[in-house]
Write an enzyme that holds these catalytic residues in place. Sequence first.
Site, short mmCIF file in Angstrom:
data_model
loop_
_atom_site.label_atom_id
_atom_site.label_comp_id
_atom_site.label_asym_id
_atom_site.label_seq_id
_atom_site.Cartn_x
_atom_site.Cartn_y
_atom_site.Cartn_z
NE ARG A 1 -4.49 -1.76 2.11
CZ ARG A 1 -4.84 -2.27 3.22
NH1 ARG A 1 -4.43 -2.71 3.98
NH2 ARG A 1 -6.05 -3.36 2.38
CE LYS B 1 -20.42 -16.50 7.24
NZ LYS B 1 -20.38 -14.58 8.11
N GLY C 1 -11.96 -9.10 -1.30
CA GLY C 1 -11.71 -10.52 0.70
C GLY C 1 -10.17 -10.39 0.19
N GLY D 1 -13.34 -4.32 0.35
CA GLY D 1 -15.06 -4.42 0.33
C GLY D 1 -15.66 -3.63 -1.28
P1 AMP Z 1 -13.30 -13.81 0.98
O1 AMP Z 1 -13.25 -12.89 2.37
O2 AMP Z 1 -14.70 -13.46 1.44
O3 AMP Z 1 -12.92 -13.72 0.25
O4 AMP Z 1 -13.53 -15.12 1.64
C1 AMP Z 1 -12.22 -15.40 2.40
C2 AMP Z 1 -11.53 -16.94 3.01
O5 AMP Z 1 -12.73 -17.74 2.90
C3 AMP Z 1 -10.95 -17.19 2.86
O6 AMP Z 1 -10.18 -16.96 4.83
C4 AMP Z 1 -10.42 -19.30 3.23
O7 AMP Z 1 -10.46 -19.44 4.46
C5 AMP Z 1 -12.41 -18.96 3.51
N1 AMP Z 1 -13.07 -20.36 2.40
C6 AMP Z 1 -12.63 -20.31 2.02
N2 AMP Z 1 -13.27 -21.94 0.95
C7 AMP Z 1 -13.51 -22.16 2.27
C8 AMP Z 1 -14.28 -23.32 2.57
N3 AMP Z 1 -14.49 -24.50 1.70
N4 AMP Z 1 -14.72 -23.86 3.70
C9 AMP Z 1 -13.81 -22.93 5.43
N5 AMP Z 1 -13.55 -21.54 4.75
C10 AMP Z 1 -13.05 -21.09 3.41
#
Ligand code: AMP
Length: 395
Positions: free
Chosen positions: A35, A197, A354, A377
């Site tokens: 950054r 999610k 993310g 975000g």
């Molecule tokens: P995001 O910030 O929404 O991109 O989510 C990233 C997070 O999702 C990371 O910390 C990953 O460890 C988690 N993640 C990815 N796949 C899985 C999974 N199959 N089960 C649990 N957590 C997951």
Amino acid sequence: MKTVDSYNFAGKKALVRVDFNVPLDSNFTITDDTRIKATIPTITKILNDGGSAILMSHLGRPKGGPEEKYSLKHLVPTLSETFGREVKFADDCIGQSAIDQAAALQPGEILLLENLRFYKEEEKGNVEFAEKLSKLGDVWVNDAFGTAHRAHASTAVIGQFFEDRVCGYVMLAEIENADKILEKAEKPFTAIMGGAKISDKILIIERLLDKVDNLIIGGGMTYTFVKAQGGSIGKSLLEADKQELALEILKKAKEKGVNIIFPVDNLCADAFSNDANRQIAAAGEIPDGWEGLDIGPESIKQFAEVVKNSKTILWNGPMGVFEFENFAKGTNAIAEAVVEATEKNGAFSLIGGGDSASAINQAGYGDRVSYVSTGGGALLEYMEGKELPGVAALK
Ligand code: AMP
């Protein structure tokens, strides 16, 4: 919108909102300076024009008062080295001493203000606080894309106190690259959505259904889709209340002719741990007591094939729990496929939102894709079609 290129900073004191929210270790050493490096072009232009730069940022999540571990003074040595000159420091971002230090600043000099979030007024978007900050400079430059989706005092509210509001290079590049994906995507256009999610990604997925040819779904959100269709997911991540929504997305994808692609196999674990026992299970056939933590080898092959044949790629979210080495294979393989599409197929690839940026950097491919967004975000909200307060304030 005024940009850094079109503005002459000679003799001006530029009050620059940067994103210096960098990770520090327990000795206050910066562990990732991405950054800081990103702001070099904007700050260098200001100084080379014969202006001076007053830098303001937040760091971490202080509780609304000064906290040693969140002091921006820890960045001063790195900044002085980066810009090849002594960077001055104001230990309060407002007040008489900051006013005096800003007033004394000479062309070519840099002053860093203490953490803006030591005042709770910053995040509240307090107008009086924004006005106090505005007194320090002649022109406001916003180069903090990562906080552009927040209507904070320094990121948006402050704009009303300046005649001259200038969009920095980082901000401009982020907007231009996101627009390239949203408006000028060459086909085939593939979006890869992963991460934890569905609920975080639903708006962007819906918007992308109007634009993409292929939508690859991986990561934890996969299992809600599988469960909704009657599959067995063991103890994999599930958003039980999002199953209807998942079915709706599938229906919409079909109506719009989008090729929606799910993992056909998963690498499963019997515990949420790097050292857990592992086994491959077909999609929808995960045994009780097991959870999918990565995509399986057949899915890697299928996903990589689609990615390599794409001309535009948007990647948001890891394919599995990439923080665990044993479950990072899917994410790393997709990173490799994105690199191959970019280098051999001339694809335009944007990674962001993310954890995607850290996933591609961890895989060592950050500089071999077209663009890695600095905004988590903020990028998602921009792509969902929302007007970002930090961008609106520049117009
Ligand atoms: P995001 O910030 O929404 O991109 O989510 C990233 C997070 O999702 C990371 O910390 C990953 O460890 C988690 N993640 C990815 N796949 C899985 C999974 N199959 N089960 C649990 N957590 C997951």
